[in-house]
Design a protein around this motif. Structure first.
Motif, PDB file in Angstrom:
ATOM      1  N   VAL A  61      33.137  48.645  92.716  1.00  0.00           N
ATOM      2  CA  VAL A  61      31.694  48.674  92.112  1.00  0.00           C
ATOM      3  C   VAL A  61      30.760  48.115  93.382  1.00  0.00           C
ATOM      4  CG1 VAL A  61      30.098  46.972  90.867  1.00  0.00           C
ATOM      5  CG2 VAL A  61      32.339  47.773  89.865  1.00  0.00           C
ATOM      6  N   LYS A  62      31.091  47.131  94.172  1.00  0.00           N
ATOM      7  CA  LYS A  62      30.402  46.935  95.515  1.00  0.00           C
ATOM      8  C   LYS A  62      30.112  48.070  96.435  1.00  0.00           C
ATOM      9  CE  LYS A  62      32.284  43.909  98.229  1.00  0.00           C
ATOM     10  NZ  LYS A  62      32.933  42.525  98.602  1.00  0.00           N
ATOM     11  N   SER A  67      24.071  51.537  90.440  1.00  0.00           N
ATOM     12  CA  SER A  67      23.567  50.242  90.312  1.00  0.00           C
ATOM     13  C   SER A  67      24.494  49.476  89.045  1.00  0.00           C
ATOM     14  CB  SER A  67      22.236  50.204  89.697  1.00  0.00           C
ATOM     15  OG  SER A  67      22.067  50.686  88.383  1.00  0.00           O
ATOM     16  N   ARG A  68      24.564  48.197  89.261  1.00  0.00           N
ATOM     17  CA  ARG A  68      25.495  47.314  88.362  1.00  0.00           C
ATOM     18  C   ARG A  68      25.075  47.643  86.873  1.00  0.00           C
ATOM     19  NH1 ARG A  68      28.361  46.011  85.060  1.00  0.00           N
ATOM     20  NH2 ARG A  68      29.415  44.136  84.538  1.00  0.00           N
ATOM     21  N   GLU A  69      23.804  47.649  86.543  1.00  0.00           N
ATOM     22  CA  GLU A  69      23.446  47.750  85.157  1.00  0.00           C
ATOM     23  C   GLU A  69      23.795  49.116  84.670  1.00  0.00           C
ATOM     24  OE1 GLU A  69      21.453  45.101  87.584  1.00  0.00           O
ATOM     25  OE2 GLU A  69      21.234  47.207  88.160  1.00  0.00           O
ATOM     26  N   GLU A  70      24.122  50.228  85.388  1.00  0.00           N
ATOM     27  CA  GLU A  70      24.462  51.444  84.460  1.00  0.00           C
ATOM     28  C   GLU A  70      26.023  51.414  84.292  1.00  0.00           C
ATOM     29  OE1 GLU A  70      23.451  55.443  86.640  1.00  0.00           O
ATOM     30  OE2 GLU A  70      22.071  54.142  87.705  1.00  0.00           O
ATOM     31  N   LEU A  71      26.779  50.610  84.924  1.00  0.00           N
ATOM     32  CA  LEU A  71      28.137  50.758  84.756  1.00  0.00           C
ATOM     33  C   LEU A  71      28.488  49.612  83.665  1.00  0.00           C
ATOM     34  CD1 LEU A  71      29.345  49.983  88.463  1.00  0.00           C
ATOM     35  CD2 LEU A  71      29.137  52.277  87.194  1.00  0.00           C
ATOM     36  N   SER A  94      38.450  35.725  85.819  1.00  0.00           N
ATOM     37  CA  SER A  94      38.131  37.365  85.763  1.00  0.00           C
ATOM     38  C   SER A  94      36.855  37.480  86.475  1.00  0.00           C
ATOM     39  CB  SER A  94      38.144  37.626  84.266  1.00  0.00           C
ATOM     40  OG  SER A  94      39.447  37.949  83.623  1.00  0.00           O
ATOM     41  N   LEU A  95      35.878  36.872  86.301  1.00  0.00           N
ATOM     42  CA  LEU A  95      34.628  37.116  86.788  1.00  0.00           C
ATOM     43  C   LEU A  95      34.779  36.983  88.335  1.00  0.00           C
ATOM     44  CD1 LEU A  95      32.148  35.890  84.071  1.00  0.00           C
ATOM     45  CD2 LEU A  95      32.448  38.193  84.909  1.00  0.00           C
ATOM     46  N   TYR A  96      35.197  35.764  88.818  1.00  0.00           N
ATOM     47  CA  TYR A  96      35.346  35.489  90.124  1.00  0.00           C
ATOM     48  C   TYR A  96      36.253  36.449  90.777  1.00  0.00           C
ATOM     49  CZ  TYR A  96      33.859  30.743  88.570  1.00  0.00           C
ATOM     50  OH  TYR A  96      33.233  29.360  88.004  1.00  0.00           O
ATOM     51  N   ARG A  97      37.321  37.018  90.158  1.00  0.00           N
ATOM     52  CA  ARG A  97      38.213  37.979  91.014  1.00  0.00           C
ATOM     53  C   ARG A  97      37.354  39.358  91.154  1.00  0.00           C
ATOM     54  NH1 ARG A  97      43.983  37.847  87.753  1.00  0.00           N
ATOM     55  NH2 ARG A  97      44.756  35.997  88.227  1.00  0.00           N
ATOM     56  N   ALA A  98      36.558  39.744  90.441  1.00  0.00           N
ATOM     57  CA  ALA A  98      35.744  40.911  90.339  1.00  0.00           C
ATOM     58  C   ALA A  98      34.313  40.771  91.317  1.00  0.00           C
ATOM     59  CB  ALA A  98      35.608  41.282  89.081  1.00  0.00           C
ATOM     60  N   LEU A 100      31.995  39.356  89.821  1.00  0.00           N
ATOM     61  CA  LEU A 100      30.762  39.815  88.913  1.00  0.00           C
ATOM     62  C   LEU A 100      30.158  38.730  88.375  1.00  0.00           C
ATOM     63  CD1 LEU A 100      32.724  42.805  87.145  1.00  0.00           C
ATOM     64  CD2 LEU A 100      31.161  42.976  88.939  1.00  0.00           C
ATOM     65  N   ASP A 101      29.022  38.890  87.963  1.00  0.00           N
ATOM     66  CA  ASP A 101      28.243  37.786  87.390  1.00  0.00           C
ATOM     67  C   ASP A 101      28.529  37.717  85.794  1.00  0.00           C
ATOM     68  OD1 ASP A 101      26.872  36.939  89.586  1.00  0.00           O
ATOM     69  OD2 ASP A 101      25.372  38.486  89.279  1.00  0.00           O
ATOM     70  N   TYR A 102      28.905  39.069  85.350  1.00  0.00           N
ATOM     71  CA  TYR A 102      29.181  39.287  83.942  1.00  0.00           C
ATOM     72  C   TYR A 102      29.895  40.531  83.480  1.00  0.00           C
ATOM     73  CZ  TYR A 102      25.839  43.246  84.176  1.00  0.00           C
ATOM     74  OH  TYR A 102      25.135  44.172  84.410  1.00  0.00           O
ATOM     75  N   TYR A 103      30.794  40.590  82.541  1.00  0.00           N
ATOM     76  CA  TYR A 103      31.466  41.763  82.117  1.00  0.00           C
ATOM     77  C   TYR A 103      30.651  42.405  80.917  1.00  0.00           C
ATOM     78  CZ  TYR A 103      35.762  41.130  84.935  1.00  0.00           C
ATOM     79  OH  TYR A 103      36.468  41.204  85.958  1.00  0.00           O
TER      80      TYR A 103
END
Length: 279
Positions: A61-62, A67-71, A94-98, A100-103
């Motif tokens: 993703v990075k 953009s994150r919003e599209e995924l 799970s969020l820390y591993r990825a 990400l701020d949200y799934y």
């Protein structure tokens, strides 16, 4: 780049009708494969805590220019953490591993009915959604009785149930039940891990007729059933092939012929959610 149609879940979130399965896509090679898929037009990426590749998905993703919003990024809660407090911690992990701020979608991986903790695991997902950690919550491998209990005890039903679904196990009754209850069916192992499917004469003939691959015929079948499929491939050529199914259609006879390949013992690993336990 290929544009994939979307469907709307019962909570308003949209999901592409084809996503990328990521089981066994790990490390740098996995991140590159997922990044290639995003570049090719995939927007739904399916992972799980137990795949041990949430970090790989996050890295892809990075690296991606999308953009994150599209995924739409999915992960899943493992059986060993269905206790409410453990589930909350695991979602955060799970969020820390990825990174990400949200799934977008978070699922309970299996009901594990013998443990009888899936309702409190569901409550943890409901709360995590309220806290903004998850946009949409669902389940995997749940039978109607499990889902009915979730709704009865919490007032909230899943947006998605991800189940084993392929021509050798067409899940007709379960799909019908989902449809009646406004729950989206998502197919794992949509190509039956290619077991015998690629050699199937019926589907081979259809593939020749439509000038498509066997995989494309089967994925089109999923699409026309109304199911979201998540085929896994590390090959960029195969990824593009799997997503290129929107320029033809199967007629009713072809749909029926594929559905008729189903067998009572059609599950790949005999994992019956009524008794199977996943930790």
């Amino acid at each position: 780049m290929h544009k994939v149609p979307e469907i709307t879940l019962n909570d308003g979130l949209t999901l592409p009708v084809i996503g990328l399965g990521t089981y066994a896509l790990n490390g740098n090679a996995g991140a590159s494969a997922i990044q290639n898929a995003i570049h090719a037009g995939y927007r739904l990426i399916d992972s799980a805590y137990n795949y041990e590749n949430e970090g790989t998905v996050g890295e892809a993703v990075k690296r991606s220019s999308v953009s994150r919003e599209e995924l739409r990024i999915t992960s899943k809660l493992p059986g060993r953490y269905q206790n409410y407090d453990k589930a909350v911690t695991t979602i955060q992990e799970s969020l820390y591993r990825a990174s990400l701020d949200y799934y977008d979608l978070y699922l309970i991986h299996w009901p594990n009915p013998k443990q009888d903790l899936y309702v409190e695991a569901w409550q943890a997902l409901i709360d995590a959604q309220k806290w903004g950690l998850i946009r949409s919550i669902g389940v995997c491998n749940f039978l109607p009785e499990h889902i009915e209990r979730l709704e009865k005890e919490t007032g909230v039903k899943p947006s998605v149930n991800q189940i084993e679904l392929h021509p050798f196990f067409n899940q007709e009754q379960q799909r019908k039940w989902h449809q009646e209850h406004n729950i989206v069916t998502e197919s794992w192992s949509p190509l039956a891990r290619a077991n015998h499917l690629l050699e199937n004469e019926t589907i081979q003939q259809m593939a020749q007729h439509h000038n498509k691959s066997v995989s494309q015929i089967v994925l089109r079948w999923h699409y026309q059933l109304g199911a979201v499929s998540i085929p896994k491939s590390a090959s960029s050529v195969r990824q593009i092939e799997n997503i290129s199914i929107f320029d033809f259609s199967l007629d009713e006879t072809e749909m029926s012929l594929i559905s008729e390949l189903t067998r009572p013992d059609g599950r790949i690993n005999d994992q019956d959610p009524a008794v199977y336990e996943e930790f």
